[in-house]
Design a protein around this motif. Structure first.
Motif, PDB file in Angstrom:
ATOM      1  N   GLN A 254       0.955  -1.120  -0.040  1.00  0.00           N
ATOM      2  CA  GLN A 254      -0.086  -0.020   0.037  1.00  0.00           C
ATOM      3  C   GLN A 254       0.646   1.380   0.078  1.00  0.00           C
ATOM      4  OE1 GLN A 254      -2.229  -0.810   3.473  1.00  0.00           O
ATOM      5  NE2 GLN A 254      -4.061  -1.731   2.362  1.00  0.00           N
ATOM      6  N   SER A 255       1.849   1.221   0.670  1.00  0.00           N
ATOM      7  CA  SER A 255       2.854   2.495   0.799  1.00  0.00           C
ATOM      8  C   SER A 255       3.517   2.747  -0.661  1.00  0.00           C
ATOM      9  CB  SER A 255       3.703   2.352   1.806  1.00  0.00           C
ATOM     10  OG  SER A 255       3.439   2.412   3.243  1.00  0.00           O
ATOM     11  N   TRP A 256       3.856   1.356  -1.382  1.00  0.00           N
ATOM     12  CA  TRP A 256       4.526   1.261  -2.535  1.00  0.00           C
ATOM     13  C   TRP A 256       3.444   2.017  -3.578  1.00  0.00           C
ATOM     14  CZ3 TRP A 256       3.310  -1.136  -7.136  1.00  0.00           C
ATOM     15  CH2 TRP A 256       4.449  -1.167  -8.024  1.00  0.00           C
ATOM     16  N   ALA A 257       2.181   1.681  -3.425  1.00  0.00           N
ATOM     17  CA  ALA A 257       1.258   2.172  -4.246  1.00  0.00           C
ATOM     18  C   ALA A 257       0.830   3.644  -4.177  1.00  0.00           C
ATOM     19  CB  ALA A 257      -0.258   1.303  -4.057  1.00  0.00           C
ATOM     20  N   ASN A 269       5.225   2.433 -17.442  1.00  0.00           N
ATOM     21  CA  ASN A 269       4.787   1.706 -18.273  1.00  0.00           C
ATOM     22  C   ASN A 269       5.866   0.340 -17.860  1.00  0.00           C
ATOM     23  OD1 ASN A 269       3.940   0.378 -20.530  1.00  0.00           O
ATOM     24  ND2 ASN A 269       5.545   1.416 -21.920  1.00  0.00           N
ATOM     25  N   SER A 270       6.876   0.530 -17.492  1.00  0.00           N
ATOM     26  CA  SER A 270       7.702  -0.611 -16.995  1.00  0.00           C
ATOM     27  C   SER A 270       7.229  -1.301 -15.792  1.00  0.00           C
ATOM     28  CB  SER A 270       9.105  -0.133 -16.892  1.00  0.00           C
ATOM     29  OG  SER A 270       9.169   0.883 -15.817  1.00  0.00           O
ATOM     30  N   MET A 271       6.652  -0.354 -14.794  1.00  0.00           N
ATOM     31  CA  MET A 271       6.145  -0.865 -13.422  1.00  0.00           C
ATOM     32  C   MET A 271       4.815  -1.784 -13.718  1.00  0.00           C
ATOM     33  SD  MET A 271       6.705   1.796 -10.498  1.00  0.00           S
ATOM     34  CE  MET A 271       5.586   3.073 -11.170  1.00  0.00           C
ATOM     35  N   LEU A 301      -2.748   0.675 -10.756  1.00  0.00           N
ATOM     36  CA  LEU A 301      -2.015   0.556 -11.850  1.00  0.00           C
ATOM     37  C   LEU A 301      -2.774   0.827 -13.040  1.00  0.00           C
ATOM     38  CD1 LEU A 301       0.537  -2.366 -10.754  1.00  0.00           C
ATOM     39  CD2 LEU A 301       1.016   0.280 -10.654  1.00  0.00           C
ATOM     40  N   TYR A 302      -3.816   0.277 -13.262  1.00  0.00           N
ATOM     41  CA  TYR A 302      -4.793   0.452 -14.400  1.00  0.00           C
ATOM     42  C   TYR A 302      -4.950   1.765 -14.383  1.00  0.00           C
ATOM     43  CZ  TYR A 302      -6.324  -3.884 -16.837  1.00  0.00           C
ATOM     44  OH  TYR A 302      -6.484  -4.848 -17.646  1.00  0.00           O
ATOM     45  N   GLU A 303      -5.314   2.476 -13.317  1.00  0.00           N
ATOM     46  CA  GLU A 303      -5.740   4.082 -13.870  1.00  0.00           C
ATOM     47  C   GLU A 303      -4.428   4.930 -14.060  1.00  0.00           C
ATOM     48  OE1 GLU A 303      -8.264   7.323 -10.945  1.00  0.00           O
ATOM     49  OE2 GLU A 303      -6.808   5.843  -9.908  1.00  0.00           O
TER      50      GLU A 303
END
Length: 830
Positions: A254-257, A269-271, A301-303
């Motif tokens: 969650q922190s990474w997001a 894009n790479s992530m 990530l989709y958004e």
């Protein structure tokens, strides 16, 4: 939502401010060494850690929005500036306790500061002390245990939120980022500490290092190194982890997001290409919270990817949607019911967004404003701040410029007092809803209609006609028929209905002799019958008046009465059988009566217990005190005679002499405090005094001295002069008398009690300052035996102890069936 945050506060963090903090730190250390106590970190007040924590919580409650606060001792309103100074002193004491040798003291101080930081905006207070707090947090993170490390990490995240995205927050983040990262990747550290460090690292980096891409990527790398441990192995199976690790993976993910929302478009894009397939496999995890975190991250990530390319489609989208659909409709019984409900709700939203690119907007109200959550990135940001601030997130959304800038709310609103007064409290809203619900229930129980028909087809307008008729006679018709509330003219309704009495149906039988077409142009005959059972719901008087046992008692009594009548006309042989039957019925009647009596006593006891818990004073007063009312109607001469008799003594000039029954006390070991009244003594007295107390002849109440500190200071100087000279002012020797009725309809002077009201200044001098000193002198020299003397001694609940003692003696006398004599002495005109 912009990726970079504006409105970061700048500050003058030069050498001068740093030098002031070092000097302040040295003074705090010297003060701590000079204080008595084992730990050396307690304040001069000697308060415990729990008391200190509760004091800070009492001033920094998210529920208090008014401009004044309540005094802790008396519950009276205190000046805002005084309360602010007291709170800052307590916060300073908590900061000093962060350097204490005891881990328990440090932990309590961290918890107190966490509660204060989360519930109020303290930018000005923390600006001068940020380096001191950062140094203390660094020491706790390096040398503290797992619990202390977790509390220190959370407090550091709150400190960054308080300081905002300016230079001050960046300095603290650069100082503590290496320590948070080392704890985060240390496999030997406590899981709780690592989890809190993951959340703190993400929040601090988001707030303080959003413009530094190097620090951002380092923090994301440390967080990524944790949750990739949950990614599938080479054979496609998920790794087995020990208990508590999924919570750490969820916090890191969650922190990474959260930090992904700050990443440049070139890295997104790479992530997405690397992490999306791995996260899809993690949807099969056995931990529900980790699955939910994975699903929200996939949607985020989709958004982010669709913000760059609106035509983006994941290559394995069909398999991903199948997995999400299975979780959105999961009904496996081996999972907890709450887990299934929470999982289905989240994954339905994720599936809807991925398939249709639509997000269900959320609306969050705080005060008179609203925040709209219209995307997964915005939801992740709000959830991150909510996890750190907890219940104080509403207050920070109102007043913290950082949060208002992130969510695009603009400058904090300054509400007029009239706007604040419009908002009703939660209790008032609850009482209003309860009263409305009760009124609706009463109305529905009173008016209950049953409608049925004998025809196979009843048109909508037939029901409309019936409704119009019932409206005409003043009743309401309850039915689920569509279009019922469309009324027809009363004339048409009156012509189209006929009412025929039918007693066999306990109501009325209505025949509709017409049928109105939908176009309302033609009227045709219709064979339809509607049944209306009564204007009011029929109620059973017996069922409402008597319960089961009472009905049984009435039945047994009637049977016994019938047997007694039959006994008079029966033969001798029948009389023996009637006697036996009557005796059995009487025994049964006694048992039922006893059970009913016990039930009534139990209900009565329960009602009284509820009344006592709700208001003990009023309940005891209703039991012990009689009604008091009336006014004085005696003449002035009668009043003067009664007062002269009660308050004068003809033998006043004669000495009483020595009493041989009183032993001479020993010499005192502690001398009486004969110094002048101190400022703290006078201040404590005024703070704890009731504002509603009568002022006396001077006409100055306590509230004046509570609201005017400078005037109280002047009074203190006057009291010192009076103490030094030893001369009592003549105005203090006067008292204002008033008469209070003793019983109901009191009119004569003998039926009223005399109360003398002295000046407030006199009571402060004699009855508080001097009386406290004398009481302390008597107690310290053991001139008063508290085992027998309870009244007037602080720290002893005399009424409660004596009442309990007498109750115990009475109960023992009842158990032993022995005699007990209790003598009550009432001194006249005492």
């Amino acid at each position: 939502m912009p990726r970079s945050k504006k409105g970061k506060r700048g500050g003058n963090s030069g050498k001068g401010s740093l030098r002031q903090e070092v000097l302040q730190l040295q003074l705090s250390a010297k003060t701590a060494l000079s204080r008595p106590g084992k730990n050396g970190g307690r304040g001069e007040s000697g308060a415990s850690d729990d008391d200190l924590a509760s004091d800070v919580l009492s001033h920094y409650s998210s529920a208090s929005e008014s401009a004044s606060v309540l005094d802790e001792g008396t519950g009276e309103v205190v000046d805002e500036q005084t309360a602010q100074e007291e709170t800052e002193d307590k916060l300073k004491q908590c900061i000093d306790n962060l350097m204490d040798k005891s881990a328990k003291v440090r932990l309590a101080a961290l918890e107190s500061l966490r509660s204060a930081f989360s519930s109020r905006v303290l930018y000005d207070f923390l600006l001068e002390r940020r380096l001191t707090i950062s140094d203390c947090l660094e020491r706790s993170l390096k040398k503290g245990g797992g619990e202390e490390q977790a509390a220190a990490a959370t407090l550091f995240a709150l400190l960054c939120v308080q300081l905002g995205g300016g230079v001050e927050g960046e300095e603290g983040f650069k100082m503590l980022r290496p320590i948070l990262s080392s704890i985060l990747i240390d496999s030997c550290a406590s899981l709780s500490a690592r989890q809190h460090c993951a959340r703190a690292l993400g929040m601090c980096c988001y707030v303080s290092a959003s413009d530094d891409i190097e620090d951002l990527l380092k923090c994301m790398g440390h967080l990524e190194s944790l949750f990739v441990g949950a990614y599938p192995l080479g054979d496609g199976s998920l790794p087995s982890v020990k208990a508590g690790t999924p919570a750490l993976h969820s916090a890191a993910l969650q922190s990474w997001a959260l930090l992904c929302s700050l990443c440049p478009a070139s890295r997104i894009n790479s992530m997405v290409n690397y992490h999306l397939p791995q996260l899809q496999a993690c949807l099969d995890s056995s931990e529900v919270n980790f699955r939910i975190a994975v699903g929200e991250t996939i949607a985020l990530l989709y958004e982010l990817r669709r913000d760059i390319d609106q035509e983006f489609e994941y290559e394995d989208c069909d398999a991903l949607c199948e997995s999400l659909k299975g979780l959105a409709t999961d009904g496996n019984k081996y999972r907890a019911k709450n887990d299934r409900r929470k999982q289905r709700s989240i994954f339905r939203e994720v599936l809807h967004y991925i398939e249709n690119d639509e997000f269900s907007e959320e609306k969050i109200r705080f005060g008179v404003e609203v925040v709209y959550i219209d995307g997964w990135m915005r939801r992740r940001i709000y959830d991150a701040f909510k996890e750190v601030l907890e219940s104080g997130v509403s207050h920070h959304l109102q007043f913290n410029p950082l949060l208002r800038d992130i969510f695009g709310l603009g400058a904090p609103l300054i509400l007029d007092s009239s706007v604040k007064a419009i908002k009703i409290s939660r209790t008032e809203r609850h009482l209003f809803n309860s009263a409305a619900f009760k009124a609706r229930t009463k109305l529905r129980n009173k008016l209950h209609y049953i409608v049925s028909t004998t025809s196979q087809h009843v048109t909508r307008l037939q029901l409309q006609t019936l409704y119009a008729y019932t409206e005409k006679v003043g009743h309401h018709l309850m039915t689920s028929a569509p279009g019922l509330r469309l009324q027809l003219p009363a004339k048409v309704a009156e012509e189209g209905t006929s009412c025929v009495s039918n007693k066999s149906t306990l109501g009325y039988q209505w025949h509709l002799g017409i049928r109105l077409d939908d176009n309302r142009e033609s009227v045709q005959p219709c064979q339809g019958t509607f049944w209306h059972y009564g204007a009011e719901r029929p109620t059973s008087t017996t069922a409402a008046a008597y319960n089961r046992r009472e009905r049984e008692i009435r039945r047994l009594r009637s049977e016994i009465k019938a047997l007694n009548k039959r006994f008079k006309t029966s033969s001798p042989t029948e009389k023996e059988g009637i006697k036996d039957l009557t005796s059995k019925l009487r025994e049964q009647l006694c048992r039922v009566r006893r059970a009913e009596h016990i039930r009534k006593q139990r209900r009565k006891k329960e009602r009284r217990r509820v009344q006592f818990v709700k208001d003990p004073y009023s309940f005891a007063k209703s039991l012990l005190c009689q009604q008091k009312s009336g006014s004085l109607s005696s003449s002035k001469m009668e009043v003067e005679e009664v007062l002269a008799e009660a308050h004068s003594d003809p033998n006043r000039s004669q000495g009483l002499g020595a009493n041989c029954n009183i032993s001479r006390p020993e010499k005192p070991t502690t001398e009486l405090n004969a110094k002048e009244p101190t400022w703290q003594e006078v201040l404590d007295v005024v703070r704890k005094a009731k504002s509603s107390a009568a002022p006396g002849p001077s006409g100055i109440p306590y509230k004046v001295y509570k609201k005017c500190p400078k005037l109280l200071k002047r009074l203190w100087k006057i009291l010192r002069k009076i103490w030094a000279k030893g001369t009592i002012p003549s105005s203090w020797k006067l008292a204002e008398g008033c008469f209070v009725p003793k019983e109901e309809r009191s009119s004569a002077i003998s039926q009223l009690r005399t109360i003398s009201l002295l000046s407030v200044e006199c009571k402060i001098f004699f009855f508080f300052v001097l009386a406290r000193r004398i009481t302390s002198y008597m107690m310290q020299n053991h001139y008063i035996n508290p085992s027998t003397q309870k009244g007037g001694i602080p720290g002893f609940s005399g009424c409660l102890e004596h009442t309990s003692m007498i109750t115990q003696l009475i109960q023992e006398a009842k158990w032993k069936k022995s005699d007990l004599t209790v003598v009550w002495l009432d001194l006249a005109n005492a």
